[in-house]
Design an enzyme around this catalytic site. Structure first.
Site, PDB file in Angstrom:
ATOM      1  N   ASN A  35     -29.698  21.179 -11.171  1.00 16.26           N
ATOM      2  CA  ASN A  35     -29.637  22.606 -10.869  1.00 16.26           C
ATOM      3  C   ASN A  35     -29.507  22.885  -9.377  1.00 16.26           C
ATOM      4  O   ASN A  35     -29.564  21.991  -8.540  1.00 16.26           O
ATOM      5  CB  ASN A  35     -30.779  23.390 -11.536  1.00 16.26           C
ATOM      6  N   GLY A  36     -29.333  24.179  -9.071  1.00 18.46           N
ATOM      7  CA  GLY A  36     -29.064  24.599  -7.701  1.00 18.46           C
ATOM      8  C   GLY A  36     -30.301  24.829  -6.867  1.00 18.46           C
ATOM      9  O   GLY A  36     -30.212  25.371  -5.760  1.00 18.46           O
ATOM     10  N   VAL A  88     -35.417  12.636 -30.184  1.00 19.68           N
ATOM     11  CA  VAL A  88     -36.155  13.057 -31.385  1.00 19.68           C
ATOM     12  C   VAL A  88     -35.167  13.753 -32.304  1.00 19.68           C
ATOM     13  O   VAL A  88     -34.442  14.660 -31.895  1.00 19.68           O
ATOM     14  CB  VAL A  88     -37.315  14.002 -31.011  1.00 19.68           C
ATOM     15  N   GLU A 146     -26.230  35.973  -6.777  1.00 22.69           N
ATOM     16  CA  GLU A 146     -26.429  34.937  -5.759  1.00 22.69           C
ATOM     17  C   GLU A 146     -25.109  34.558  -5.118  1.00 22.69           C
ATOM     18  O   GLU A 146     -24.076  34.482  -5.796  1.00 22.69           O
ATOM     19  CB  GLU A 146     -27.060  33.702  -6.386  1.00 22.69           C
ATOM     20  N   HIS A 180     -28.361  29.274 -17.798  1.00 24.25           N
ATOM     21  CA  HIS A 180     -29.736  29.756 -18.010  1.00 24.25           C
ATOM     22  C   HIS A 180     -30.059  30.048 -19.470  1.00 24.25           C
ATOM     23  O   HIS A 180     -30.324  31.202 -19.830  1.00 24.25           O
ATOM     24  CB  HIS A 180     -29.996  31.028 -17.189  1.00 24.25           C
ATOM     25  N   ASN A 184     -33.188  33.405 -11.473  1.00 27.63           N
ATOM     26  CA  ASN A 184     -33.080  32.045 -12.017  1.00 27.63           C
ATOM     27  C   ASN A 184     -34.423  31.660 -12.634  1.00 27.63           C
ATOM     28  O   ASN A 184     -35.479  31.993 -12.095  1.00 27.63           O
ATOM     29  CB  ASN A 184     -32.719  31.065 -10.909  1.00 27.63           C
TER      30      ASN A 184
HETATM   31  P1  FAE Z   1     -34.990  21.413 -19.482  1.00 33.89           P
HETATM   32  O1  FAE Z   1     -35.189  21.351 -18.021  1.00 33.89           O
HETATM   33  O2  FAE Z   1     -33.613  21.678 -19.995  1.00 33.89           O
HETATM   34  O3  FAE Z   1     -35.522  20.037 -20.079  1.00 33.89           O
HETATM   35  C1  FAE Z   1     -35.374  19.674 -21.426  1.00 33.89           C
HETATM   36  C2  FAE Z   1     -35.344  18.156 -21.516  1.00 33.89           C
HETATM   37  O4  FAE Z   1     -35.480  17.769 -22.883  1.00 33.89           O
HETATM   38  C3  FAE Z   1     -34.038  17.535 -21.026  1.00 33.89           C
HETATM   39  O5  FAE Z   1     -34.328  16.498 -20.125  1.00 33.89           O
HETATM   40  C4  FAE Z   1     -33.375  17.016 -22.312  1.00 33.89           C
HETATM   41  O6  FAE Z   1     -32.590  15.850 -22.103  1.00 33.89           O
HETATM   42  C5  FAE Z   1     -34.582  16.721 -23.190  1.00 33.89           C
HETATM   43  N1  FAE Z   1     -34.294  16.804 -24.627  1.00 33.89           N
HETATM   44  C6  FAE Z   1     -33.632  17.760 -25.282  1.00 33.89           C
HETATM   45  N2  FAE Z   1     -33.585  17.525 -26.618  1.00 33.89           N
HETATM   46  C7  FAE Z   1     -34.288  16.350 -26.800  1.00 33.89           C
HETATM   47  C8  FAE Z   1     -34.600  15.569 -27.947  1.00 33.89           C
HETATM   48  N3  FAE Z   1     -34.193  15.953 -29.178  1.00 33.89           N
HETATM   49  N4  FAE Z   1     -35.285  14.410 -27.775  1.00 33.89           N
HETATM   50  C9  FAE Z   1     -35.682  14.033 -26.536  1.00 33.89           C
HETATM   51  N5  FAE Z   1     -35.408  14.730 -25.418  1.00 33.89           N
HETATM   52  C10 FAE Z   1     -34.724  15.889 -25.544  1.00 33.89           C
HETATM   53  O7  FAE Z   1     -35.935  22.479 -20.158  1.00 33.89           O
HETATM   54  N6  FAE Z   1     -32.633  27.452 -12.734  1.00 33.89           N
HETATM   55  C11 FAE Z   1     -33.213  27.946 -11.625  1.00 33.89           C
HETATM   56  O8  FAE Z   1     -34.328  28.485 -11.698  1.00 33.89           O
HETATM   57  N7  FAE Z   1     -32.589  27.814 -10.402  1.00 33.89           N
HETATM   58  C12 FAE Z   1     -31.360  27.236 -10.258  1.00 33.89           C
HETATM   59  O9  FAE Z   1     -30.834  27.103  -9.155  1.00 33.89           O
HETATM   60  C13 FAE Z   1     -30.717  26.751 -11.430  1.00 33.89           C
HETATM   61  N8  FAE Z   1     -29.479  26.185 -11.373  1.00 33.89           N
HETATM   62  C14 FAE Z   1     -28.961  25.569 -12.491  1.00 33.89           C
HETATM   63  C15 FAE Z   1     -27.773  24.852 -12.384  1.00 33.89           C
HETATM   64  C16 FAE Z   1     -27.317  24.110 -13.474  1.00 33.89           C
HETATM   65  C17 FAE Z   1     -26.029  23.333 -13.360  1.00 33.89           C
HETATM   66  C18 FAE Z   1     -28.059  24.098 -14.684  1.00 33.89           C
HETATM   67  C19 FAE Z   1     -27.597  23.290 -15.860  1.00 33.89           C
HETATM   68  C20 FAE Z   1     -29.222  24.828 -14.801  1.00 33.89           C
HETATM   69  C21 FAE Z   1     -29.686  25.571 -13.712  1.00 33.89           C
HETATM   70  N9  FAE Z   1     -30.881  26.279 -13.782  1.00 33.89           N
HETATM   71  C22 FAE Z   1     -31.428  26.838 -12.658  1.00 33.89           C
HETATM   72  C23 FAE Z   1     -31.621  26.395 -15.057  1.00 33.89           C
HETATM   73  C24 FAE Z   1     -32.849  25.486 -15.110  1.00 33.89           C
HETATM   74  O10 FAE Z   1     -32.512  24.171 -14.730  1.00 33.89           O
HETATM   75  C25 FAE Z   1     -33.402  25.543 -16.543  1.00 33.89           C
HETATM   76  O11 FAE Z   1     -33.803  26.883 -16.789  1.00 33.89           O
HETATM   77  C26 FAE Z   1     -34.593  24.624 -16.744  1.00 33.89           C
HETATM   78  O12 FAE Z   1     -34.256  23.282 -16.494  1.00 33.89           O
HETATM   79  C27 FAE Z   1     -35.134  24.752 -18.161  1.00 33.89           C
HETATM   80  O13 FAE Z   1     -36.366  24.061 -18.231  1.00 33.89           O
HETATM   81  P2  FAE Z   1     -36.953  23.595 -19.610  1.00 33.89           P
HETATM   82  O14 FAE Z   1     -38.277  23.013 -19.366  1.00 33.89           O
HETATM   83  O15 FAE Z   1     -36.842  24.716 -20.588  1.00 33.89           O
END
Ligand code: FAE
Length: 560
Positions: free
Chosen positions: A171-172, A302, A413, A498, A536
């Site tokens: 992410n950013g 999973v 942003e 998001h 974000n």
């Molecule tokens: P997340 O961080 O998505 O973690 C879920 C984890 O679970 C991942 O590692 C998966 O691989 C794993 N997983 C999923 N399914 C399974 C399964 N069946 N078995 C085992 N493992 C599994 O969830 N947010 C900001 O606040 N600021 C930013 O600058 C920003 N920029 C972004 C840029 C990009 C390119 C992206 C993709 C996202 C960005 N976001 C940003 C969003 C932010 O990273 C996102 O809201 C959070 O990462 C979500 O957090 P969670 O804990 O929900």
């Protein structure tokens, strides 16, 4: 043991573990509980003894607590449970990203991406897909367990991170606490006083959120793009604000002077940053592993969750290697299960479990209330006399704050377009207030879960970002870029960074993430947030997880 020392130990373990023979790592409790390890011990990478393979662990009976996913929510859950004395097993479908490959790089090069860039794709799928209408951005790659996934549903594509650290790897780094009035609007049942006095400050502190020095910002060549867009916004009557970040701002300044290796200034972001970024493996997860009670198993997906006849939950877990070959199918039993697989991962698993009868206690709210935080992008073409700079940092530090607008709140942003040459582009990531929501649905014929978001549901977000940028274009006498998002589009309407919702707090769960109808099952990630947060999302996801875990640990008798 001090927090810093625990984090150091955890970080050392994460660094060393990638070299281990099993896809699992943790610190032995014996090591972590040593009151004062000698300096040599602390520096010794062998502190990260590989744990036993998952199949062997499964033979040992019911595990006290399993966390699925190592993103923000999962990382908070693991740390706080471990600190309360609960041994934790984390299951992560992606790999660990701490060791360089034979080319000396951990992550792929942004401009010459390889398999490390994306999760089992044959071609990269970057958000900005073309330049001057030419297909020069994406390239063919080998299929591999890469760090960025783009999950393509019929009506929208969703970017997510894969690996230890989840979204924090790609992410950013924009670490924004939502406006209190909007937080109270979207989550009225959550005590705002407590959130703003306690949980947001705690989340910001552990995540390592920091602020740019405005004087440096004014002088930095790498932020000319942001200053140009800011000045134009001000001339058009809009306010701007600095955006807090988890990228180390001192590292940024040193990158510009070439005193440290460049990362944000070397176009790195969506395929991973080699330096500077305080991703979760350096903060919450390092702290968690440093307790000695957390073991992370990587490349473990999973696939099924059901009630165990002997009590607790049964998980079907598939281990793959980095090329996607199946290594093992393991069944695990646990007492408490924490869903941290992200909005998509958690919602898909639970919708499937409900609709196949595996978790019959789940209610009809599971899978509902998904939104994309009103996330859309657009870009403007500046005049030749307004260059945005050939050196552009990938880490945004400024936004146009028009959230107070009565009919079309927008937080836009100012994002870079780091092509490495002058492109005169001002680009924006809009967060808009879009009331549309979607539902995850299980298809019994295919056994898959899909999301029923339709492209038309994005109309308000497109219109609102455009309304803001139209004002700037009029004032500057400039036009939109139509060559960046495919199909001549001015505003991207087909992807989001998001994903939020699917298991909303207070609906699918109680007020603290306990899943209704399933004792011992908890949701801790972005699925709790009702589709929109106005900024974000990761600071909000982290702070909510802190709040909910504190209550669950105090009341649910999980502690050892
Ligand atoms: P997340 O961080 O998505 O973690 C879920 C984890 O679970 C991942 O590692 C998966 O691989 C794993 N997983 C999923 N399914 C399974 C399964 N069946 N078995 C085992 N493992 C599994 O969830 N947010 C900001 O606040 N600021 C930013 O600058 C920003 N920029 C972004 C840029 C990009 C390119 C992206 C993709 C996202 C960005 N976001 C940003 C969003 C932010 O990273 C996102 O809201 C959070 O990462 C979500 O957090 P969670 O804990 O929900």
């Amino acid at each position: 043991m001090s927090l810093t020392r625990r984090r150091f130990l955890g970080h050392a373990a994460l660094q060393a573990a990638a070299a281990s023979s099993w896809s699992a790592f943790g610190l032995h409790a014996a090591v972590a509980s040593t009151a004062a390890p000698s300096r040599d011990q602390r520096l010794d990478p062998s502190l990260a003894q590989p744990a036993m393979p998952l199949g062997q662990l499964a033979q040992q009976g019911r595990l006290p607590a399993v966390v699925i996913g190592t993103g923000y929510g999962g990382a908070v859950a693991a740390l706080r449970l471990a600190q309360a004395g609960v041994p934790v097993v984390m299951l992560e479908m992606g790999r660990l990203w701490t060791q360089p490959a034979s080319d000396g790089r951990i992550f792929a090069k942004t401009t010459a991406a390889d398999g490390r860039a994306m999760w089992f794709k044959s071609r990269t799928e970057a958000p900005v897909s073309s330049f001057l209408g030419l297909d020069v951005i994406n390239r063919n790659i080998d299929r591999y367990a890469g760090v960025l996934d783009r999950v393509n549903y019929p009506g929208i594509s969703v970017y997510v991170g894969r690996g230890v650290g989840g979204g924090s790897l790609v992410n950013g780094s924009m670490a924004v606490t939502p406006k209190r009035s909007y937080f109270e609007e979207i989550l009225p049942q959550v005590g705002a006083d407590e959130m703003y006095q306690r949980w947001f400050p705690l989340a910001n502190s552990v995540l390592g959120v920091n602020h740019v020095d405005p004087t440096w910002f004014e002088s930095s060549a790498a932020y000319r793009f942001a200053r140009v867009a800011r000045d134009q916004a001000h001339q058009s009557g809009f306010k701007t604000m600095f955006v807090p970040t988890v990228y180390d701002v001192n590292h940024l300044a040193q990158e510009e002077k070439n005193l440290v290796p460049r990362s944000a200034l070397a176009q790195e972001v969506i395929y991973g940053n080699h330096h500077g970024k305080r991703s979760l493996d350096k903060t919450y997860l390092a702290d968690a592993v440093g307790t000695g009670r957390v073991t992370i198993y990587t490349l473990q997906q999973v696939r099924r969750i059901r009630v165990s006849p002997q009590g607790g939950y049964l998980l079907d877990v598939r281990e793959i290697d980095e090329l996607g070959h199946v290594q093992a199918d393991v069944q695990l039993r646990c007492g408490a299960l924490f869903m941290g697989a992200g909005s998509l991962g958690t919602s898909e698993l639970l919708v499937k479990a409900r609709d196949t009868g595996d978790l019959p206690g789940l209610n009809g709210e599971v899978g509902r209330g998904w939104g994309h935080n009103g996330n859309v992008m657009a870009a403007r073409a500046n005049h030749l006399w307004s260059p945005t700079g050939k050196l552009q940092s990938t880490m945004p530090l400024m936004g146009i704050d028009d959230w107070g607008h009565p009919t079309r709140p927008v937080f836009a942003e100012i994002t870079p377009l780091p092509t490495g040459f002058e492109n005169w582009v001002s680009m924006y990531l809009g967060v808009t207030k879009n009331p549309e929501r979607a539902t995850f649905r299980f298809d019994a014929a295919t056994g898959q879960v899909s999301l029923d978001w339709r492209r038309e549901q994005n109309a308000k977000s497109v219109q609102d970002l455009r309304a803001l940028l139209d004002v700037i274009n009029r004032r500057q006498g400039t036009v939109y870029r139509t060559d960046l998002f495919g199909g001549g589009k001015v505003v991207s309407d087909d992807f989001t960074y998001h994903p939020l919702g699917g298991c909303l707090l207070g609906r699918a769960t109680d007020g603290f993430g306990r899943v209704k109808g399933c004792p011992g099952l908890y949701v801790v990630d972005g699925s709790l947030v009702p589709g929109s947060v106005g900024v974000n999302p990761f600071v909000t996801i982290t702070a909510l997880a802190e709040r909910n875990l504190a209550r669950v640990i105090a009341e649910d008798g999980l502690a050892a």
